[in-house]
Write a protein that holds these residues in place. Structure first.
Motif, mmCIF file in Angstrom:
data_model
loop_
_atom_site.group_PDB
_atom_site.id
_atom_site.type_symbol
_atom_site.label_atom_id
_atom_site.label_comp_id
_atom_site.label_asym_id
_atom_site.label_seq_id
_atom_site.Cartn_x
_atom_site.Cartn_y
_atom_site.Cartn_z
ATOM 1 N N UNK A 195 0.849 -1.186 0.000
ATOM 2 C CA UNK A 195 0.000 0.000 0.000
ATOM 3 C C UNK A 195 0.885 1.236 0.000
ATOM 4 N N UNK A 196 0.268 2.389 -0.254
ATOM 5 C CA UNK A 196 0.993 3.660 -0.261
ATOM 6 C C UNK A 196 0.308 4.647 0.671
ATOM 7 N N UNK A 197 1.126 5.518 1.266
ATOM 8 C CA UNK A 197 0.623 6.563 2.145
ATOM 9 C C UNK A 197 1.144 7.916 1.663
ATOM 10 N N UNK A 198 0.325 8.946 1.821
ATOM 11 C CA UNK A 198 0.751 10.306 1.522
ATOM 12 C C UNK A 198 1.085 11.018 2.829
ATOM 13 N N UNK A 199 2.247 11.660 2.858
ATOM 14 C CA UNK A 199 2.701 12.346 4.070
ATOM 15 C C UNK A 199 3.386 13.645 3.666
ATOM 16 N N UNK A 200 2.624 14.706 3.482
ATOM 17 C CA UNK A 200 3.237 15.992 3.181
ATOM 18 C C UNK A 200 3.429 16.217 1.695
ATOM 19 N N UNK A 201 4.348 17.129 1.369
ATOM 20 C CA UNK A 201 4.469 17.594 -0.003
ATOM 21 C C UNK A 201 5.855 18.192 -0.229
ATOM 22 N N UNK A 202 6.387 18.050 -1.445
ATOM 23 C CA UNK A 202 7.686 18.606 -1.809
ATOM 24 C C UNK A 202 7.505 19.864 -2.653
ATOM 25 N N UNK A 203 8.247 20.906 -2.302
ATOM 26 C CA UNK A 203 8.215 22.157 -3.060
ATOM 27 C C UNK A 203 8.984 21.965 -4.364
ATOM 28 N N UNK A 204 8.320 22.184 -5.488
ATOM 29 C CA UNK A 204 8.926 21.947 -6.800
ATOM 30 C C UNK A 204 9.450 23.217 -7.460
ATOM 31 N N UNK A 205 9.508 24.337 -6.726
ATOM 32 C CA UNK A 205 9.865 25.622 -7.335
ATOM 33 C C UNK A 205 11.235 25.600 -7.995
ATOM 34 N N UNK A 206 12.180 24.823 -7.423
ATOM 35 C CA UNK A 206 13.546 24.818 -7.949
ATOM 36 C C UNK A 206 13.776 23.726 -8.991
ATOM 37 N N UNK A 207 12.733 23.022 -9.382
ATOM 38 C CA UNK A 207 12.897 21.869 -10.265
ATOM 39 C C UNK A 207 12.418 22.185 -11.672
ATOM 40 N N UNK A 208 13.155 21.700 -12.664
ATOM 41 C CA UNK A 208 12.707 21.780 -14.055
ATOM 42 C C UNK A 208 11.644 20.708 -14.271
ATOM 43 N N UNK A 209 10.437 21.115 -14.535
ATOM 44 C CA UNK A 209 9.310 20.188 -14.579
ATOM 45 C C UNK A 209 9.008 19.740 -16.001
ATOM 46 N N UNK A 210 8.434 18.545 -16.168
ATOM 47 C CA UNK A 210 8.055 18.084 -17.512
ATOM 48 C C UNK A 210 6.886 18.909 -18.048
ATOM 49 N N UNK A 211 6.741 18.897 -19.344
ATOM 50 C CA UNK A 211 5.607 19.592 -19.959
ATOM 51 C C UNK A 211 4.326 18.856 -19.610
ATOM 52 N N UNK A 212 3.465 19.518 -18.832
ATOM 53 C CA UNK A 212 2.199 18.911 -18.423
ATOM 54 C C UNK A 212 1.296 20.023 -17.927
ATOM 55 N N UNK A 213 0.008 19.737 -17.776
ATOM 56 C CA UNK A 213 -0.917 20.741 -17.261
ATOM 57 C C UNK A 213 -0.609 21.096 -15.816
ATOM 58 N N UNK A 214 -0.081 20.133 -15.069
ATOM 59 C CA UNK A 214 0.255 20.363 -13.668
ATOM 60 C C UNK A 214 1.181 19.249 -13.201
ATOM 61 N N UNK A 215 2.083 19.578 -12.274
ATOM 62 C CA UNK A 215 2.954 18.582 -11.655
ATOM 63 C C UNK A 215 2.826 18.686 -10.147
ATOM 64 N N UNK A 216 2.949 17.550 -9.472
ATOM 65 C CA UNK A 216 2.804 17.537 -8.007
ATOM 66 C C UNK A 216 3.666 16.420 -7.444
ATOM 67 N N UNK A 217 4.256 16.674 -6.268
ATOM 68 C CA UNK A 217 5.123 15.682 -5.628
ATOM 69 C C UNK A 217 4.782 15.557 -4.151
#
Length: 420
Positions: free
Chosen positions: A94-116
């Protein structure tokens, strides 16, 4: 984290390193997304589908949520991972979600939205894990239109986030099962896996004879395919040619005194060349750490932890002390030790002698107070964790009725007779 090394010498193996505990990161940090966040709802559903696909062995469902625009190599690795898990005896995934990573400093792929979001995998190996082992998965998710996908498990590395890798990330898994647990390896590693399985049941029984039945009494032994997998499983500090085996745990519950996510990892390059006796000593040493880990607090004296594990490892081998501890035998000819080895000696050039001194001291304690007395001494001191020398002396006196100075004096006399 403690470590130990078994060196090949005469008929017996040598010292080996042991990594005991891996810290589990804290729960969700400030700024974590709320339960009402539509991204969170969509990604939770995605991860639930992914976990169910692993449990149900549904490859189509497993791959359906991979980003079609993701790196083709990533998509292929995911398909390989799914196939590699086929033989693994899982009791949960199983998987659990615990918080979130700030992606401001990352070069993101072309997509409508990215989330980590911070994702943790929670899985159980059947018959070994009473509770799940939890590991960090540095996933990047992308939205295309109204659908979310898994895009990468390496994109967050520039931010210091890395995905944990299990044996299934490195090739098809092959499992051999016995009463005392199982051996998990890869194609090509069958000869060593068979040797380990042949020793596993008696190793577990031997450890239980000394420690008692109050532990799981089933062990997962992992045999990596190569140095890259070894490093992924045990860390770069232990993945060198001198390492024969490492005992790992995710964490220890101080209330229940149980360890979670325990594994024994062997280095095939070192373990494969061990004699039958050396391999037997290695496995019993490592499994002693597994049995005792729930009652071992980080910071307990190395002479106790490693000496006790070596005592169980060599117990009943019939090998005389001068063959089991050749470096100590040579040292004793020149001068007897006047104190128990400090923790620093286990990390320096004198480590081999420090390990062998520790083993000989626990052998002396067992002869003087019996095995129950040795085990009780271990439990009392190991449960207390990091202590001053004075606090250790007080516990030794309270447990044995003899102070450390007197015990060292008796140990010196024991060495004179044991290493003539």
């Amino acid at each position: 984290m403690s470590r130990f090394r078994v060196l090949l010498a005469a008929v017996v193996a040598v010292t080996f390193l042991c990594g005991l505990a891996l810290a589990v990161p804290p729960a969700a940090p400030p700024g974590a997304s709320s339960a009402a966040d539509p991204r969170e709802h969509a990604v939770r559903d995605l991860l639930d589908r992914r976990a169910r696909a692993v449990r149900d062995r549904d490859e189509a469902a497993f791959t359906a949520d991979l980003d079609p625009s993701a790196d083709p190599a990533f998509r292929q690795r995911q398909r390989d991972l799914f196939h590699n898990l086929e033989a693994v005896p899982l009791d949960g995934w199983a998987y659990r979600l615990e918080g979130e990573t700030d992606l401001a400093a990352l070069a993101l792929p072309a997509a409508d939205e990215s989330w980590a979001p911070d994702v943790r995998l929670a899985y159980r190996l059947r018959g070994v894990d009473a509770v799940p082992s939890t590991q960090a998965m540095a996933y990047l998710f992308t939205r295309r239109g109204d659908r979310w996908y898994l895009n990468s498990d390496t994109a967050l590395e520039p931010l210091g986030k890395r995905t944990w890798r299990g044996p299934w990330d490195f090739g098809p898994c092959r499992v051999l099962t016995g009463a005392g647990g199982f051996v998990l390896g890869h194609p090509g590693g069958e000869p060593l896996a068979a040797r380990v399985l042949a020793e596993l049941d008696t190793a577990v029984a031997s450890v239980t004879e000394v420690w008692g039945p109050g532990w799981a009494r089933r062990v997962a032994v992992l045999i990596p395919a190569d140095a890259r997998e070894l490093q992924a499983l045990v860390g770069p500090g232990f993945a060198d040619g001198s390492v024969a085996g490492v005992a790992l745990a995710d964490r220890v519950d101080p209330v229940t005194r149980t360890a979670q996510g325990q594994r024994v990892v062997l280095n095939p390059g070192s373990a494969d060349v061990l004699s039958p006796l050396a391999l037997r000593v290695l496995l019993r040493h490592e499994i002693t750490h597994v049995a005792a880990r729930g009652e071992t607090v980080d910071g307990a004296p190395m002479w106790l932890l490693e000496g006790f594990a070596d005592y169980v490892g060599h117990r009943g081998s019939g090998v005389p002390p001068h063959e089991a501890a050749p470096a100590l035998a040579a040292r004793v000819k020149a001068a007897l030790p006047d104190a128990l080895p400090s923790d620093e000696r286990f990390r320096g050039s004198d480590a081999e002698v420090a390990y062998q001194e520790s083993w000989s001291f626990t052998l002396y304690l067992a002869q003087r107070f019996g095995e129950p007395g040795l085990v009780e001494t271990y439990r009392r001191i190991a449960r207390a964790g990091r202590l001053t020398d004075g606090q250790v002396d007080a516990l030794v006196l309270d447990t044995t009725g003899v102070d450390t100075t007197e015990l060292v004096r008796g140990w010196r006399e024991f060495l004179r007779s044991a290493f003539p």
